[in-house]
Design an enzyme around this catalytic site. Structure first.
Site: not given
Ligand code: ZN
Length: 246
Positions: A93, A112, A114, A180
């Site tokens: 990603e 980033h 989760h 996500h």
């Molecule tokens: Zn992710």
């Protein structure tokens, strides 16, 4: 100002590697990332290169991140030949990071992750509201600015998907990726990391209030006026030192 020499750049890059490693460890300790999922990056000042948490042959998870796990990547997601041959890989990603850097020159760090409460808020259609005050003033301002949601639960592996996320994020420093995780941007690694922690706290609070069936009023203007900006030394540097020294 004197032009930045190679030694200065190398020292700056080493400092960024340490900050990114500390950020990964902190996010893991606080439960915002689990196992090997999630990544942090920083723009190398004066270049179009990114330092990013990569995965190598000795991968042991984000909580064990060391400065050596942070590798140089181009805006196209390419590592050096030496790194590739040594078995390093950028996260699938990575376009999340490069899209933000290319569109937002003021951003120098991207997280980033989760995290669970942001996941639940996104799925439940709950949005954090500015109901807290002195409890956490930076988080109050985050909630006041509004928290955008990117509605697709896809793995963001292509520039086209990253552009969609960026369109949803707009000029915000945070974005919930429904089903996500989250993307958080900042003018430095500590800022982006602490903002990610604040966002997750706001989402935990939002879930807690929803479970209680409570809907407290937003902080009124007269009380907002009594909540000063305590400044970066307090909000960022002291907080970062306290949390990374845990
Ligand atoms: Zn992710």
């Amino acid at each position: 100002m004197l032009p930045m020499g190679r030694d200065d750049r190398d020292a700056g890059a080493d400092q960024l590697r340490s900050l990114i490693a500390q950020s990964c460890q902190l996010l893991a300790r606080r439960g915002l990332v689990e196992g090997i999922l999630g990544h942090v990056s920083a723009r190398v000042p004066g270049t179009d290169q990114i330092l990013i948490r990569a995965r190598g042959p000795a991968e042991r998870g984000l909580v064990h991140t060391e400065p050596a796990d942070i590798r140089l990547m181009t805006m196209d997601g390419a590592l050096s030949t030496t790194d590739r041959e040594a078995g390093w890989r950028v996260p699938n990603e990575y376009p999340i990071h490069t899209a933000v850097y290319q569109a937002r020159p003021e951003v120098t760090a991207v997280v980033h992750a989760h995290p669970r409460a942001a996941l639940l808020c996104g799925l439940a259609g709950l949005t954090p509201r500015p109901v807290i005050g002195a409890y956490n003033i930076p988080a109050l301002h985050l909630a006041r600015a509004g928290i955008p949601v990117y509605p697709r639960p896809v793995l963001i592996t292509r520039p086209q998907l990253a552009a969609e996320m960026l369109a949803a994020m707009g000029s915000s420093d945070v974005c919930i990726l429904r089903g996500h995780g989250v993307t958080v941007a900042g003018p430095g690694v500590p800022e982006a990391t602490l903002r990610a922690l604040d966002l997750e706290m706001l989402c935990q609070l939002t879930l807690g209030l929803a479970r209680l069936g409570a809907s407290p009023p937003e902080v009124p203007p007269a009380d907002l006026a009594e909540l000063p900006d305590l400044g970066g030394q307090f909000n960022v540097q002291m907080t970062w030192n306290a949390l990374t020294g845990e």
